[in-house]
Design a protein around this motif. Sequence first.
Motif, PDB file in Angstrom:
ATOM      1  N   UNK A  44      15.862   5.445  78.418  1.00  0.00           N
ATOM      2  CA  UNK A  44      15.976   4.829  79.690  1.00  0.00           C
ATOM      3  C   UNK A  44      14.745   5.328  80.684  1.00  0.00           C
ATOM      4  N   UNK A  45      14.091   6.106  80.360  1.00  0.00           N
ATOM      5  CA  UNK A  45      12.919   6.757  81.327  1.00  0.00           C
ATOM      6  C   UNK A  45      11.605   5.604  81.594  1.00  0.00           C
ATOM      7  N   UNK A  46      11.451   5.167  80.526  1.00  0.00           N
ATOM      8  CA  UNK A  46      10.343   3.997  80.840  1.00  0.00           C
ATOM      9  C   UNK A  46      11.035   2.774  81.629  1.00  0.00           C
ATOM     10  N   UNK A  47      12.238   2.374  81.344  1.00  0.00           N
ATOM     11  CA  UNK A  47      12.918   1.397  82.252  1.00  0.00           C
ATOM     12  C   UNK A  47      13.100   1.975  83.766  1.00  0.00           C
ATOM     13  N   UNK A  48      13.247   3.232  83.945  1.00  0.00           N
ATOM     14  CA  UNK A  48      13.277   3.913  85.381  1.00  0.00           C
ATOM     15  C   UNK A  48      12.148   3.667  86.079  1.00  0.00           C
ATOM     16  N   UNK A  51      10.616   0.289  87.170  1.00  0.00           N
ATOM     17  CA  UNK A  51      11.448  -0.195  88.393  1.00  0.00           C
ATOM     18  C   UNK A  51      11.104   0.736  89.582  1.00  0.00           C
ATOM     19  N   UNK A  52      10.918   1.993  89.488  1.00  0.00           N
ATOM     20  CA  UNK A  52      10.199   2.701  90.458  1.00  0.00           C
ATOM     21  C   UNK A  52       8.911   2.154  90.769  1.00  0.00           C
ATOM     22  N   UNK A  53       8.047   1.730  90.037  1.00  0.00           N
ATOM     23  CA  UNK A  53       6.627   1.334  90.305  1.00  0.00           C
ATOM     24  C   UNK A  53       6.711  -0.137  90.778  1.00  0.00           C
ATOM     25  N   UNK A  54       7.502  -0.818  90.446  1.00  0.00           N
ATOM     26  CA  UNK A  54       7.782  -2.174  90.985  1.00  0.00           C
ATOM     27  C   UNK A  54       8.226  -2.006  92.550  1.00  0.00           C
ATOM     28  N   UNK A  61       9.631   2.001  98.710  1.00  0.00           N
ATOM     29  CA  UNK A  61       9.882   3.229  97.799  1.00  0.00           C
ATOM     30  C   UNK A  61      11.044   3.991  97.880  1.00  0.00           C
ATOM     31  N   UNK A  62      11.577   4.448  96.689  1.00  0.00           N
ATOM     32  CA  UNK A  62      13.004   5.091  96.789  1.00  0.00           C
ATOM     33  C   UNK A  62      13.078   6.494  97.419  1.00  0.00           C
ATOM     34  N   UNK A  63      12.086   7.058  97.648  1.00  0.00           N
ATOM     35  CA  UNK A  63      11.872   8.351  98.093  1.00  0.00           C
ATOM     36  C   UNK A  63      11.779   9.406  96.547  1.00  0.00           C
ATOM     37  N   UNK A  64      12.221  10.550  96.859  1.00  0.00           N
ATOM     38  CA  UNK A  64      12.045  11.488  95.716  1.00  0.00           C
ATOM     39  C   UNK A  64      13.259  11.596  95.024  1.00  0.00           C
ATOM     40  N   UNK A  65      14.316  11.274  95.334  1.00  0.00           N
ATOM     41  CA  UNK A  65      15.563  11.396  94.547  1.00  0.00           C
ATOM     42  C   UNK A  65      15.508  10.890  93.042  1.00  0.00           C
ATOM     43  N   UNK A  66      14.977   9.685  92.842  1.00  0.00           N
ATOM     44  CA  UNK A  66      15.069   9.206  91.576  1.00  0.00           C
ATOM     45  C   UNK A  66      13.981  10.102  90.562  1.00  0.00           C
ATOM     46  N   UNK A  67      13.110  10.702  91.222  1.00  0.00           N
ATOM     47  CA  UNK A  67      12.006  11.348  90.509  1.00  0.00           C
ATOM     48  C   UNK A  67      12.573  12.852  90.209  1.00  0.00           C
ATOM     49  N   UNK A  68      13.446  13.422  91.354  1.00  0.00           N
ATOM     50  CA  UNK A  68      14.160  14.453  90.964  1.00  0.00           C
ATOM     51  C   UNK A  68      15.151  14.510  89.955  1.00  0.00           C
ATOM     52  N   UNK A  69      15.730  13.407  89.790  1.00  0.00           N
ATOM     53  CA  UNK A  69      17.036  13.181  88.846  1.00  0.00           C
ATOM     54  C   UNK A  69      15.947  13.156  87.590  1.00  0.00           C
TER      55      UNK A  69
END
Length: 81
Positions: A44-48, A51-54, A61-69
């Motif tokens: 699942x990491x590649x897909x995430x 999505x974040x880059x898109x 930009x989604x902020x830091x939360x997805x990266x922290x997850x």
Amino acid sequence: MRTEVHKFGGTSVGDGPCIQRCTELVAEASVEASIIVVSSAVDGVTDTLVELVAAAGVGDGPGLAPFEALQERHLALARHL
């Protein structure tokens, strides 16, 4: 001694027990061959990341939360191992 390439990624490295199984497979195979191990991203990491880059590409930009997850997921795997 022959050389073998073993590639793991996705669900095969999806959690701690899966990664442990990969290491067992490599250990077993290394008795009879020289092993080269290639590992791609955890399930699942590649897909995430895509999505974040898109989202960032359109200024959403989604902020830091997805990266922290993602970081916590990898740290949890490291702790398990």
